[in-house]
Design an enzyme around this catalytic site. Structure first.
Site, PDB file in Angstrom:
ATOM      1  N   VAL A 126       7.262   2.924 -58.903  1.00 52.36           N
ATOM      2  CA  VAL A 126       6.325   3.465 -57.928  1.00 52.36           C
ATOM      3  C   VAL A 126       5.309   2.383 -57.607  1.00 52.36           C
ATOM      4  CG1 VAL A 126       4.665   5.288 -57.427  1.00 52.36           C
ATOM      5  CG2 VAL A 126       6.631   5.769 -58.867  1.00 52.36           C
ATOM      6  N   ASP A 130      10.759  20.772 -63.853  1.00 55.81           N
ATOM      7  CA  ASP A 130      10.328  19.599 -64.640  1.00 55.81           C
ATOM      8  C   ASP A 130       8.810  19.483 -64.634  1.00 55.81           C
ATOM      9  OD1 ASP A 130      10.833  17.471 -66.316  1.00 55.81           O
ATOM     10  OD2 ASP A 130      10.900  16.019 -64.678  1.00 55.81           O
ATOM     11  N   LYS A 146       7.693   5.667 -53.814  1.00 50.24           N
ATOM     12  CA  LYS A 146       8.626   5.927 -54.904  1.00 50.24           C
ATOM     13  C   LYS A 146       9.989   5.369 -54.485  1.00 50.24           C
ATOM     14  CE  LYS A 146      10.206  10.028 -57.465  1.00 50.24           C
ATOM     15  NZ  LYS A 146      10.029  11.478 -57.530  1.00 50.24           N
ATOM     16  N   GLY A 154       9.896   5.107 -64.005  1.00 51.36           N
ATOM     17  CA  GLY A 154      10.537   6.165 -64.766  1.00 51.36           C
ATOM     18  C   GLY A 154      12.023   6.154 -64.504  1.00 51.36           C
ATOM     19  N   GLY A 155      12.675   7.310 -64.710  1.00 52.81           N
ATOM     20  CA  GLY A 155      14.111   7.381 -64.531  1.00 52.81           C
ATOM     21  C   GLY A 155      14.550   7.138 -63.105  1.00 52.81           C
ATOM     22  N   PHE A 156      13.686   7.371 -62.151  1.00 53.30           N
ATOM     23  CA  PHE A 156      14.015   7.202 -60.730  1.00 53.30           C
ATOM     24  C   PHE A 156      14.008   5.725 -60.341  1.00 53.30           C
ATOM     25  CE2 PHE A 156      13.006   6.872 -56.273  1.00 53.30           C
ATOM     26  CZ  PHE A 156      13.623   7.948 -55.665  1.00 53.30           C
ATOM     27  N   GLY A 157      13.041   5.004 -60.815  1.00 54.82           N
ATOM     28  CA  GLY A 157      12.828   3.617 -60.422  1.00 54.82           C
ATOM     29  C   GLY A 157      11.356   3.294 -60.601  1.00 54.82           C
ATOM     30  N   GLY A 167       3.756   2.418 -61.826  1.00 57.78           N
ATOM     31  CA  GLY A 167       4.472   2.928 -62.988  1.00 57.78           C
ATOM     32  C   GLY A 167       5.948   2.984 -62.690  1.00 57.78           C
TER      33      GLY A 167
END
Length: 828
Positions: free
Chosen positions: A522, A636, A539, A517-520, A515
């Site tokens: 996985v 969060d 991650k 997200g905002g981080f990068g 998946g």
């Protein structure tokens, strides 16, 4: 005339026979078609216990209870409706469909009912000869129990009862005193096994601790040396990954013995003496004045043979000498010489001690005492250590962090403890041998410092030439906490080479993406360790990520020092050139949102499992807020940040936005609001204020989403423009809460558990932070049957226009299917 007389005689004989049949058949069980009324009772098969209606002492109220059948003095050991009595004898106690016990009044209104996480298709209620009243499925074996009174004790601890807590079900047993001998309602005194740190029992009056048993040391509780092997009963303390409890069994079945918490707050073991027709006191938990909790304050010790009883430990002096000399010992003692970490400090051995309060402790069952000492010495916040188990020469390790509270001296049955001291307070200090040792230590430290400096320079050079093979597992050194601005100690977090992770993920192949997200992104990886392969989740920070190095370091700092079954476990990190990666344990069932918000997958998870997940998340948050060494505010918490392992156990993930609070810090403010809309409390989204109550709000949103299977943000209903919180609040006010349940859960749900979960969720999302419960209260409310306060209006309850929502430039949180989901950063 003769014929009617014969008819009456036959009817009389039939009535007698029927009465005998009723009395002699099935007197220990009832089924759905039967009930118990005043004058009728159940009697266990061996005749030890009886269940029925009773009125204690001079009371005019009536209750359903269990008492001893064979002793002359009526002694009640369990009460069902202790807080909701009947005003007369016209009530009925019955078993209804799905295995629920119900007590009704003369108007057939239910005034008490049991609850169960499992339904029974053909329920049978049975009074056992142990005094345990159970509900079981009549179609299965006798061990298939769906509810039992032993899980809901009143003031009495009976043989065979598991007195403690269960980490799987969330059940925690509490003894609660009667208000008076004539009133069985809940009194002011409770006794319960506390799971924080190393478990120990606490006797409380309201919230105030009166007595502490101390932890189990393999033979007895360290604060109860009078608990010794005897001819009356044998006892056992069990602690494993699923449950921790204390239990006992009578050696001679002809003996009648019980533990009871009396209305005046005494925890006693009593034995029935048939010759005198009375209960004889065999043992009491509190023996003398030194058993008063924290009587002598921090670093003080109580000795009942001294006058005065309180004294400071060697190397410590009264914090306030004037108060201390006036017999006010509550402020305790402080070190005579301040401690400076690494300045030649050591440990002083104290013998014959009741071990201090272990709520702020850590323990390990496999370490020996030398390893225990080394670990404590390396950690500046560690104040003492001791053996976990004193049998067979001793084994295991307990470490204390913070002040040492509630100690006393025993002349015979105490335990050894090693307390951290300044070098000047150690016996060897001042002697020529001690000075020589001090010089050796200083020289060694200087040498080590020079070597460390050289190593750092070498690593800096090597960093310019990154290698592409092998695994490195070493301490990356102190990492600056950008959240608090403080330099942290070494984290001892394994550091992996880039080449190792690239190989594990097949060079970050697209087929291994779990998946993003905002981080990068996985990735799933397979890490080779010796002869075994280990699944991991990687991650990887993207160069274009809206999260940066600040969040990367913050996540390492937050989670690297945390260990809990409901938190995702970090295995290491990778910092090489511009690469920033975190390596976690792999969660095969991915995230919670991939189940509860997916119509196809939601049918794969039933209500008992969802309730288990709710409790697991609550216990994980409780650990972050209260039980861990650091107080962590997650900031969060959301469905995509709850990961599920092979057994669907929940684990809280993604600590990139987490904030570490200091010891007396309870609230903070930020101008950089980060997190996910729909889960943010009003005070944080609007004013940037956050505290533990911020996570409580997010937890409440999550509970309502789990129950309903709907997202709070983006929720639509044809009858109104409210979000999910507003919809749940509206149903609650109209007493239609069960309409909130997702259709996939209706068949497996327990209505009582669902209603309780919704109620707790609404308490957590109240507009005002002060009204929201703490997570310790939430855990208690979810695992007990206590009455709950009325919730007030939730935050962000006001309606909205659909047209405004549809054109809003703020993106909604997307559904994630990764094994490690990433926080979505959004501007305020």
């Amino acid at each position: 005339m003769r014929q009617p007389m014969q008819v009456y005689f036959v009817l009389y004989i039939l009535c007698c026979v029927f009465s005998i049949f009723v009395i002699t058949s099935a007197v220990d069980t009832i089924v759905v078609t039967q009930s118990i009324r005043d004058g009728q009772t159940l009697v266990s098969s061996g005749g030890n216990f009886e269940l029925g209606f009773f009125s204690p002492g001079n009371s005019k109220s009536w209750y359903i209870g269990i008492w001893y059948k064979k002793i002359s003095t009526m002694t009640v050991v369990w009460v069902a409706n202790r807080d909701t009595p009947l005003n007369n004898t016209t009530g009925a106690f019955k078993l209804v469909d799905h295995g629920i016990l119900v007590l009704t009044d003369e108007a057939n209104n239910a005034i008490w009912s049991s609850n169960s996480s499992r339904a029974a298709s053909n329920p049978v209620a049975q009074l056992l000869d142990t005094g345990n009243f159970i509900v079981r499925d009549g179609n299965s074996d006798a061990g298939n129990i769906t509810w039992q009174s032993f899980d809901h004790p009143a003031d009495t601890f009976l043989p065979g009862m598991k007195y403690g807590f269960n980490l799987v079900t969330g059940l925690s047993l509490v003894l609660t005193s009667w208000k008076s001998p004539d009133d069985p309602s809940r009194g002011n005194y409770t006794n319960q096994l506390d799971p924080n740190g190393l478990p120990q029992f606490f006797l409380r009056e309201g919230p105030t601790v009166l007595f502490r048993t101390g932890p189990w040391n393999g033979l007895h509780f360290t604060g109860m040396p009078n608990l010794q092997p005897n001819t009356i009963y044998k006892y056992e303390f069990v602690s494993n990954q699923e449950e921790t409890y204390y239990t006992y069994q009578l050696i001679n079945n002809s003996v009648v013995s019980r533990m009871v918490l009396t209305p005046d707050g005494k925890l006693q073991r009593l034995i029935w003496i048939d010759r005198t027709h009375s209960w004889n006191l065999f043992l009491t938990a509190q023996v003398d004045g030194c058993d008063r909790y924290a009587l002598c304050g921090a670093y003080g010790s109580c000795n009942i043979n001294n006058s005065p009883a309180c004294e400071c430990l060697t190397g410590f002096v009264p914090k306030f000498p004037k108060d201390w000399n006036g017999a006010d010992w509550s402020h305790g003692c402080v070190p005579k010489t301040p401690l400076y970490c690494g300045a030649g400090e050591g440990f002083l051995k104290y013998s014959g001690i009741k071990l201090p309060d272990t709520r702020q402790s850590w323990y390990n069952r496999t370490m020996d005492l030398d390893e225990c000492r080394d670990v404590c010495l390396k950690n500046c916040t560690c104040t003492a250590y001791s053996s976990l188990d004193i049998t067979g020469g001793g084994s295991g390790c307990i470490l204390w962090f913070g002040e040492l509270i509630d100690k006393r001296v025993y002349t015979e049955y105490g335990q050894d403890i090693y307390i951290r001291m300044a070098a000047s307070e150690l016996p060897a200090y001042g002697s020529s041998k001690g000075k020589k040792q001090a010089r050796i230590i200083v020289i060694a430290l200087l040498s080590f410092g020079m070597a460390l400096l050289g190593l750092c320079l070498m690593l800096y050079v090597l960093k310019k030439k990154p290698k592409r093979e092998g695994i490195i597992l070493y301490n990356p050194g102190p990492i600056q906490d950008f959240t608090t601005g403080n330099e942290n100690d070494d984290l001892e977090l394994p550091l992996f080479r880039f080449a190792t992770i690239a190989y594990a993920t097949d060079n970050f192949s697209v087929k291994n993406v779990l998946g993003k997200g905002g981080f990068g992104q996985v990735y799933k990886g397979i890490l080779t360790e010796g002869q075994e392969n280990k699944e991991i989740a990687v991650k990887r920070l993207s160069a274009y990520s809206r999260q940066g190095f600040r969040e990367f370091k913050n996540e390492i700092l937050s989670i690297s020092k945390l260990q809990h079954r409901n938190l995702v476990k970090i295995l290491g990190c990778c910092i090489q050139e511009e690469e920033r990666m975190l390596i976690y344990e792999y969660m095969p069932n991915k995230s919670l949102d991939s189940f509860i918000f997916d119509p196809n997958r939601s049918i794969l998870i039933d209500w008992p499992k969802l309730f288990h997940i709710i409790n697991g998340i609550a216990r994980g948050l409780l650990y972050l807020h209260q039980d861990s060494r650091l107080r962590i505010i997650h900031r969060d918490l959301k469905a995509s940040n709850i990961l599920l392992d092979y057994e669907m156990n929940p684990k809280i993930a993604d600590f990139g936005m987490a904030r570490i609070f200091g010891g007396d810090e309870t609230e903070a403010k930020t101008s950089r609001v980060v997190g996910t809309y729909g889960y943010m409390p009003p005070e944080y989204a609007i004013d940037g204020l956050f505290s533990v109550k911020s996570d409580v709000y997010s937890f409440g949103v999550l509970v309502l989403e789990i129950v309903s299977g709907k997202r709070n943000r983006g929720f639509r209903h044809p009858d109104h423009n409210l979000n999910l919180l507003g919809h749940a609040w509206r149903l609650y006010k109209e007493d239609r809460q069960l309409e909130l349940i997702d259709k996939s859960e209706k068949e497996s749900c327990n209505p009582n558990k669902v209603l309780r979960s919704i109620h707790v969720g609404l308490l957590c999302v109240q507009q005002c932070p002060e009204y929201r419960p703490t997570m310790s209260t939430v855990v208690l409310m979810l695992s007990s049957e206590t009455a709950l306060p009325e919730p007030k209006e939730p935050g962000f309850y006001t309606g909205r226009y659909l047209s405004e929502m549809d054109t809003s430039p703020v993106k909604q949180e997307g559904s994630s299917t990764n094994g490690l989901t990433i926080t979505l950063l959004e501007a305020r």
